[in-house]
Design a protein around this motif. Structure first.
Motif, PDB file in Angstrom:
ATOM      1  N   THR A 170      47.563  25.145  31.693  1.00 41.95           N
ATOM      2  CA  THR A 170      46.758  24.901  32.885  1.00 41.95           C
ATOM      3  C   THR A 170      46.060  26.156  33.374  1.00 41.95           C
ATOM      4  O   THR A 170      45.290  26.110  34.324  1.00 41.95           O
ATOM      5  CB  THR A 170      47.632  24.372  34.034  1.00 41.95           C
ATOM      6  N   LEU A 171      46.342  27.295  32.737  1.00 40.54           N
ATOM      7  CA  LEU A 171      45.860  28.567  33.265  1.00 40.54           C
ATOM      8  C   LEU A 171      44.970  29.300  32.282  1.00 40.54           C
ATOM      9  O   LEU A 171      45.160  29.222  31.081  1.00 40.54           O
ATOM     10  CB  LEU A 171      47.050  29.490  33.589  1.00 40.54           C
ATOM     11  N   THR A 172      44.005  30.030  32.814  1.00 34.73           N
ATOM     12  CA  THR A 172      43.422  31.083  32.005  1.00 34.73           C
ATOM     13  C   THR A 172      44.369  32.263  32.147  1.00 34.73           C
ATOM     14  O   THR A 172      45.313  32.225  32.931  1.00 34.73           O
ATOM     15  CB  THR A 172      42.024  31.463  32.522  1.00 34.73           C
ATOM     16  N   ASN A 173      44.169  33.312  31.394  1.00 34.86           N
ATOM     17  CA  ASN A 173      45.085  34.433  31.463  1.00 34.86           C
ATOM     18  C   ASN A 173      45.072  35.068  32.839  1.00 34.86           C
ATOM     19  O   ASN A 173      44.031  35.255  33.454  1.00 34.86           O
ATOM     20  CB  ASN A 173      44.720  35.499  30.419  1.00 34.86           C
ATOM     21  N   VAL A 174      46.267  35.392  33.332  1.00 36.85           N
ATOM     22  CA  VAL A 174      46.369  36.156  34.565  1.00 36.85           C
ATOM     23  C   VAL A 174      45.689  37.496  34.330  1.00 36.85           C
ATOM     24  O   VAL A 174      45.879  38.128  33.288  1.00 36.85           O
ATOM     25  CB  VAL A 174      47.847  36.376  34.929  1.00 36.85           C
ATOM     26  N   ASP A 175      44.888  37.940  35.274  1.00 38.00           N
ATOM     27  CA  ASP A 175      44.164  39.174  35.028  1.00 38.00           C
ATOM     28  C   ASP A 175      43.811  39.885  36.327  1.00 38.00           C
ATOM     29  O   ASP A 175      44.135  39.434  37.409  1.00 38.00           O
ATOM     30  CB  ASP A 175      42.884  38.910  34.209  1.00 38.00           C
ATOM     31  N   VAL A 176      43.186  41.016  36.169  1.00 37.31           N
ATOM     32  CA  VAL A 176      42.559  41.721  37.275  1.00 37.31           C
ATOM     33  C   VAL A 176      41.063  41.604  37.022  1.00 37.31           C
ATOM     34  O   VAL A 176      40.517  42.242  36.132  1.00 37.31           O
ATOM     35  CB  VAL A 176      42.975  43.209  37.316  1.00 37.31           C
ATOM     36  N   PRO A 177      40.360  40.740  37.773  1.00 35.07           N
ATOM     37  CA  PRO A 177      38.956  40.476  37.471  1.00 35.07           C
ATOM     38  C   PRO A 177      38.093  41.736  37.503  1.00 35.07           C
ATOM     39  O   PRO A 177      38.326  42.647  38.288  1.00 35.07           O
ATOM     40  CB  PRO A 177      38.541  39.498  38.584  1.00 35.07           C
ATOM     41  N   GLU A 178      37.075  41.747  36.655  1.00 32.92           N
ATOM     42  CA  GLU A 178      36.145  42.873  36.612  1.00 32.92           C
ATOM     43  C   GLU A 178      35.025  42.714  37.645  1.00 32.92           C
ATOM     44  O   GLU A 178      34.428  43.690  38.076  1.00 32.92           O
ATOM     45  CB  GLU A 178      35.529  42.980  35.210  1.00 32.92           C
ATOM     46  N   VAL A 179      34.736  41.475  38.046  1.00 34.14           N
ATOM     47  CA  VAL A 179      33.630  41.227  38.964  1.00 34.14           C
ATOM     48  C   VAL A 179      33.958  41.778  40.347  1.00 34.14           C
ATOM     49  O   VAL A 179      35.112  41.739  40.791  1.00 34.14           O
ATOM     50  CB  VAL A 179      33.316  39.713  39.044  1.00 34.14           C
ATOM     51  N   THR A 180      32.960  42.334  41.036  1.00 37.61           N
ATOM     52  CA  THR A 180      33.138  42.891  42.368  1.00 37.61           C
ATOM     53  C   THR A 180      32.205  42.183  43.342  1.00 37.61           C
ATOM     54  O   THR A 180      31.328  41.411  42.947  1.00 37.61           O
ATOM     55  CB  THR A 180      32.833  44.400  42.389  1.00 37.61           C
ATOM     56  N   PHE A 181      32.365  42.476  44.636  1.00 39.33           N
ATOM     57  CA  PHE A 181      31.489  41.880  45.637  1.00 39.33           C
ATOM     58  C   PHE A 181      30.035  42.310  45.424  1.00 39.33           C
ATOM     59  O   PHE A 181      29.106  41.597  45.806  1.00 39.33           O
ATOM     60  CB  PHE A 181      31.937  42.284  47.041  1.00 39.33           C
ATOM     61  N   ASP A 182      29.827  43.473  44.825  1.00 36.90           N
ATOM     62  CA  ASP A 182      28.458  43.921  44.550  1.00 36.90           C
ATOM     63  C   ASP A 182      27.765  43.018  43.536  1.00 36.90           C
ATOM     64  O   ASP A 182      26.536  42.947  43.487  1.00 36.90           O
ATOM     65  CB  ASP A 182      28.470  45.361  44.028  1.00 36.90           C
ATOM     66  N   ASP A 183      28.576  42.330  42.698  1.00 35.46           N
ATOM     67  CA  ASP A 183      28.007  41.439  41.691  1.00 35.46           C
ATOM     68  C   ASP A 183      27.663  40.067  42.261  1.00 35.46           C
ATOM     69  O   ASP A 183      27.038  39.245  41.581  1.00 35.46           O
ATOM     70  CB  ASP A 183      28.998  41.252  40.524  1.00 35.46           C
ATOM     71  N   VAL A 184      28.121  39.797  43.475  1.00 38.44           N
ATOM     72  CA  VAL A 184      27.900  38.496  44.102  1.00 38.44           C
ATOM     73  C   VAL A 184      26.742  38.613  45.085  1.00 38.44           C
ATOM     74  O   VAL A 184      26.863  39.248  46.139  1.00 38.44           O
ATOM     75  CB  VAL A 184      29.168  38.003  44.839  1.00 38.44           C
ATOM     76  N   GLY A 185      25.612  38.032  44.746  1.00 36.14           N
ATOM     77  CA  GLY A 185      24.440  38.129  45.604  1.00 36.14           C
ATOM     78  C   GLY A 185      24.606  37.325  46.882  1.00 36.14           C
ATOM     79  O   GLY A 185      25.006  36.157  46.852  1.00 36.14           O
ATOM     80  N   GLY A 186      24.307  37.930  48.028  1.00 35.01           N
ATOM     81  CA  GLY A 186      24.413  37.243  49.300  1.00 35.01           C
ATOM     82  C   GLY A 186      25.855  37.031  49.711  1.00 35.01           C
ATOM     83  O   GLY A 186      26.747  37.820  49.377  1.00 35.01           O
ATOM     84  N   HIS A 187      26.113  35.944  50.432  1.00 39.29           N
ATOM     85  CA  HIS A 187      27.460  35.571  50.880  1.00 39.29           C
ATOM     86  C   HIS A 187      28.135  36.677  51.704  1.00 39.29           C
ATOM     87  O   HIS A 187      29.362  36.822  51.658  1.00 39.29           O
ATOM     88  CB  HIS A 187      28.352  35.229  49.685  1.00 39.29           C
ATOM     89  N   GLU A 188      27.379  37.461  52.425  1.00 44.91           N
ATOM     90  CA  GLU A 188      27.969  38.580  53.164  1.00 44.91           C
ATOM     91  C   GLU A 188      28.989  38.101  54.191  1.00 44.91           C
ATOM     92  O   GLU A 188      30.050  38.707  54.353  1.00 44.91           O
ATOM     93  CB  GLU A 188      26.869  39.401  53.854  1.00 44.91           C
ATOM     94  N   GLU A 189      28.659  37.025  54.899  1.00 43.03           N
ATOM     95  CA  GLU A 189      29.587  36.489  55.892  1.00 43.03           C
ATOM     96  C   GLU A 189      30.860  35.975  55.227  1.00 43.03           C
ATOM     97  O   GLU A 189      31.973  36.205  55.713  1.00 43.03           O
ATOM     98  CB  GLU A 189      28.907  35.361  56.679  1.00 43.03           C
ATOM     99  N   ALA A 190      30.714  35.278  54.103  1.00 42.85           N
ATOM    100  CA  ALA A 190      31.885  34.756  53.393  1.00 42.85           C
ATOM    101  C   ALA A 190      32.763  35.889  52.875  1.00 42.85           C
ATOM    102  O   ALA A 190      34.000  35.805  52.952  1.00 42.85           O
ATOM    103  CB  ALA A 190      31.435  33.860  52.241  1.00 42.85           C
ATOM    104  N   LYS A 191      32.153  36.933  52.360  1.00 46.44           N
ATOM    105  CA  LYS A 191      32.927  38.085  51.871  1.00 46.44           C
ATOM    106  C   LYS A 191      33.751  38.684  52.997  1.00 46.44           C
ATOM    107  O   LYS A 191      34.946  38.978  52.843  1.00 46.44           O
ATOM    108  CB  LYS A 191      31.985  39.145  51.295  1.00 46.44           C
TER     109      LYS A 191
END
Length: 364
Positions: A170-191
């Motif tokens: 049921t799982l993908t591998n447990v990890d420490v994601p590489e993606v950061t908030f800088d990679d997510v365009g917009g969504h400032e309020e949600a962040k």
């Protein structure tokens, strides 16, 4: 077979019987007979000790019924994240004097401990032997090994493990994601609101206790498809340096009642953790038939556990929040709701421009 074995032991007592891998070798009928034989030995005062070993911490059916026949039950767990950190650090310090560059100071030990969340002690020892071999031979990666090299070796050892957790499919591998908030365009309020809620719940529990309130350990993230809900949560885990456990709800639904407790168990042992249920409406739909009732009841049991979730934040994403069972949305469960909306036009224009550049597409 079992009856004749016990008859022979009675004739030759004192005797110690070892029943290894009980959950993998015997049928339900045999396990039921074992329980009856143990009761008989106890009533007769026989000088016989029976030791049983089972690989799975989630016991079902006759295995669960078998436990009351035992006088002592001892759980030998896989090492939790802090023990894995200590083991990895110790082994690197041990070999570091002989192998150039293979020292704990060179690596993010916490990340390596998270990458090995399914490893037992023997798996960790095998990993270190593999790293030592890789770092000292020209056939492998040339030394010094960087962190990505070690992660590659971890994945190799993981594929070779004999023991597998029940919930792995049921799982993908447990990890420490590489993606950061800088990679997510917009969504400032949600962040901002996600960071505030998680930090409040997991790092300021003392403040809540003084105020007489509980911040809760569940967040419901909802909004239309394609608005970046999953990417937001992955980036959040990276920003906070938390273990990230993503759950495939469509796969989990097949056997949810048995697998959900294992997910929470796994999250607790790798805390601080974000346990993320995508497409949550597939699991948490309003109760009305037996399958949905059972799944929702199991979720409620884990969220309201006898032992409060410690350093675990449960985030659920859905496109259909109104379809969820109301009980899941009550205080202390998923009572903090955050809507994910499409990025603003400026961010969409930047994204489309990048797509055109990358794929050499003409302007529309």
């Amino acid at each position: 077979m079992i009856t004749s074995l016990f008859e022979e032991c009675v004739s030759n007592q004192p005797v110690t019987i070892l029943l290894d891998c009980l959950d993998g070798m015997f049928s339900d009928d045999v396990i039921r007979t074992l329980g009856q034989q143990l009761d008989t030995l106890r009533e007769d005062g026989s000088d016989i000790v029976v030791l049983s070993s089972m690989a799975d911490h989630q016991l079902h059916g006759h295995l669960q019924e078998y436990l009351p026949h035992m006088d002592v039950v001892v759980e030998i767990e896989r090492p939790e994240i802090s023990r894995r950190e200590a083991i990895i650090r110790n082994r690197l310090e041990t070999v570091g004097g002989d192998i150039s560059g293979l020292t704990p100071e060179e690596y993010d030990i916490k990340r390596l401990a998270r990458e090995t969340d399914q490893f037992g002690t023997k798996d960790l020892q095998r990993l270190m032997r593999r790293l030592a071999a890789t770092a000292t031979t020209t056939a492998g990666t040339a030394p010094p090994l960087d962190e990505s090299d070690i992660v590659s070796v971890i994945k190799q050892v993981n594929t070779e493990r004999v023991e597998k957790l029940v919930d792995e499919e049921t799982l993908t591998n447990v990890d420490v994601p590489e993606v950061t908030f800088d990679d997510v365009g917009g969504h400032e309020e949600a962040k901002r609101r996600l960071l505030e809620q998680v930090e409040q719940a997991l790092t300021h529990e003392d403040i809540g206790a003084k105020m007489g309130v509980e911040f809760g350990s569940g967040i419901l993230l909802h909004g239309p498809p394609g608005t970046g809900k999953t990417m937001l949560v992955r980036a959040l885990a990276n920003e906070l340096d938390y273990t990230f456990i993503p759950v495939n709800s469509s796969l989990l639904k097949r056997n949810a009642q048995q697998k959900i407790p294992g997910l929470f168990y796994r999250a607790q042992r790798n805390a601080p953790t974000i346990l993320f249920f995508d497409e949550f409406d597939l699991l948490g739909g309003e109760r009305g038939n037996l399958g949905e009732d059972t799944t929702v009841n199991t979720l409620l049991t884990e969220l309201d556990g006898v032992e409060q979730l410690n350093q675990v934040m449960v985030i659920a994403a859905t496109n259909r929040p109104k379809s969820l069972d109301p009980a899941l949305l009550r205080p202390g469960r998923f009572d903090y709701h955050l809507r994910s909306i499409a990025p603003k036009p400026a961010y969409r224009r930047i994204f489309l421009k990048l797509i055109r550049v990358i794929f050499h597409l003409p302007r529309m």
